[in-house]
Design a protein around this motif. Sequence first.
Motif, short mmCIF file in Angstrom:
data_model
loop_
_atom_site.label_atom_id
_atom_site.label_comp_id
_atom_site.label_asym_id
_atom_site.label_seq_id
_atom_site.Cartn_x
_atom_site.Cartn_y
_atom_site.Cartn_z
N GLN A 1 0.92 -1.09 0.06
CA GLN A 1 -0.06 -0.13 -0.24
C GLN A 1 0.79 1.30 -0.38
O GLN A 1 0.63 2.08 -0.83
N LYS A 2 2.08 1.31 0.92
CA LYS A 2 3.16 2.26 0.92
C LYS A 2 3.41 2.77 -0.41
O LYS A 2 3.88 3.56 -0.79
N ALA A 3 4.08 1.62 -0.95
CA ALA A 3 4.97 1.93 -2.48
C ALA A 3 3.73 2.44 -3.80
O ALA A 3 4.15 2.59 -3.93
N ILE A 4 2.69 2.34 -3.64
CA ILE A 4 1.38 3.09 -4.43
C ILE A 4 1.08 4.43 -3.76
O ILE A 4 0.53 5.08 -4.83
N ASP A 5 1.66 4.22 -2.44
CA ASP A 5 1.05 5.63 -2.43
C ASP A 5 1.54 7.13 -2.16
O ASP A 5 2.75 7.35 -1.76
N PRO A 6 1.23 8.10 -3.32
CA PRO A 6 2.25 8.86 -3.22
C PRO A 6 2.29 9.53 -2.33
O PRO A 6 3.49 10.42 -2.67
N SER A 7 1.90 9.75 -1.22
CA SER A 7 1.93 10.62 -0.16
C SER A 7 3.46 10.38 0.70
O SER A 7 3.79 10.95 1.22
N ALA A 8 3.00 8.66 0.34
CA ALA A 8 4.01 8.17 1.66
C ALA A 8 5.68 8.41 0.98
O ALA A 8 6.39 8.31 -0.13
N SER A 9 6.73 9.29 2.48
CA SER A 9 7.65 8.55 2.69
C SER A 9 9.09 7.52 2.03
O SER A 9 7.81 6.99 2.32
N MET A 10 9.92 8.17 2.22
CA MET A 10 10.83 7.09 1.64
C MET A 10 11.42 6.26 3.17
O MET A 10 11.12 4.92 2.86
N ASP A 11 11.24 7.14 3.81
CA ASP A 11 11.73 6.81 5.34
C ASP A 11 10.18 5.83 5.38
O ASP A 11 10.79 4.95 6.11
N ASP A 12 9.37 6.26 4.95
CA ASP A 12 7.95 4.92 6.09
C ASP A 12 8.27 3.44 5.47
O ASP A 12 8.15 2.47 6.09
N ILE A 13 8.56 3.43 4.02
CA ILE A 13 8.29 2.28 3.08
C ILE A 13 10.09 1.22 3.27
O ILE A 13 9.84 0.96 3.45
N GLN A 14 10.82 2.82 3.44
CA GLN A 14 12.62 1.61 3.60
C GLN A 14 12.05 0.88 5.27
O GLN A 14 12.57 0.10 5.41
N ASN A 15 11.39 1.29 6.37
CA ASN A 15 10.66 1.11 8.01
C ASN A 15 9.98 0.03 7.74
O ASN A 15 10.40 -1.44 8.32
N LEU A 16 9.29 -0.08 6.31
CA LEU A 16 8.23 -0.76 6.21
C LEU A 16 9.17 -2.00 5.74
O LEU A 16 8.98 -3.00 6.23
N GLN A 17 10.14 -2.22 5.18
CA GLN A 17 11.09 -3.19 4.08
C GLN A 17 11.55 -3.50 5.68
O GLN A 17 12.31 -4.86 5.40
N LYS A 18 12.21 -2.83 6.20
CA LYS A 18 13.35 -3.25 7.09
C LYS A 18 12.19 -4.58 7.94
O LYS A 18 12.84 -5.65 8.45
#
Length: 395
Positions: A40-57
């Motif tokens: 969901q975060k990956a396709i959300d334009p408003s999501a920051s890269m930090d949020d995506i990286q934290n979820l990936q971690k």
Amino acid sequence: MNKQLKLKLQFFGNSTLYELKQNMATVGQQLQKIEGDLSQKAIDPSASMDDIQNLQKSKDDLKARFDVIKEQHDKLEAEQKQQFEQKKGLNAVSDPQEKVIQAKASLIKNVMANKPVSQEIYQALGDDDNTGGGKFLPKTVSNDIITEPVVRNQLRGISAFTQITNLEIPKISFTLDDDDFIADKETAKELKAKGDTVSFGRNKFKVFSGLSETVLLGTDANIVGTVESALQSGVAAKEKKVAFAKTPKSGEEHMSFYSEEVGIKEVNGQDMFEAITKSIDDLHEDYRDNATIVMKKSDYTTIIKTLANGNATLYGAQPEQVLGKPVVFVDAATEPIVGDFSYSHYNYDIATTQFERDKDVKTGIEQFVVTAWFDHQIKLASAFRIAKVTGGAQG
């Protein structure tokens, strides 16, 4: 992370299989949720890269934890499955004697049903990993078949028996430091003519054990008892047949005491008693001391009748007291054989023995078949004499 995973691995190592399954389910659900959030975060334009990286971690961390738990779960599950398998079948039998009976019965049933014989059965019957179950007559079975038969070969108590593949042995067990010194001139001539060693060959024969359907469906003890009795009797009968054959089959001439190829010396007497006593005296003392008389019971009865001459006392005497040497009664000994029977030697090539099944179409009886190889060697003809009644005493 690696250190944390190692600690986690150690922790789960003490867990039960049930606990590991629960942990796998819990971590798996968390991992599934994180993967959904990450998508969901990956396709959300408003999501920051930090949020995506934290979820990936977080996803990587949960995946690593899941793999650790799964590794421990699979290992523990395999161990418990192995323990369960060991408690089944032959491995569940604690009594060694009962285990052997069940293994023999399983072998017979598998052969009769054209099924492969498992390594577990062979091991229970005495084969180790080195043979890989390749010997079709395992140690336990071979020992049982070649001892204590129902139909007896009386030579088993006085002849030598071995189970050695490609056996080759010296004809005499020892010599003195002077190579030319052999006390018995006949032995010396024989060794010079035929050599001082004997090599055992492989002579094929089959023994059939008939099995009805009711026996096959019976208890393990009945199946084993029926087959072993038949095999023991058949093997013993073959041993005796080749040793006393008056007209041996082609290739079996060397096995018979009466064969011209063996060349045992005949000693003649006017009657049976004289022929036997003269045969004993004619032996060299090295053989005479250990000599045994092998003869028919009816011939011995005739001797007693002649010697007793109406005196009943002699009928109660032991044969050794009458003839001066131990006596073994064998109906197949058409003429008495006197000698040191340690020079009569049977050898079985057990490693190549095999089992098969056959069917008697006339009776419908299934046949459990053993194909085996053995040899009987009379190591020294000079160790024996054949007592012959001619009516005219000749030496």
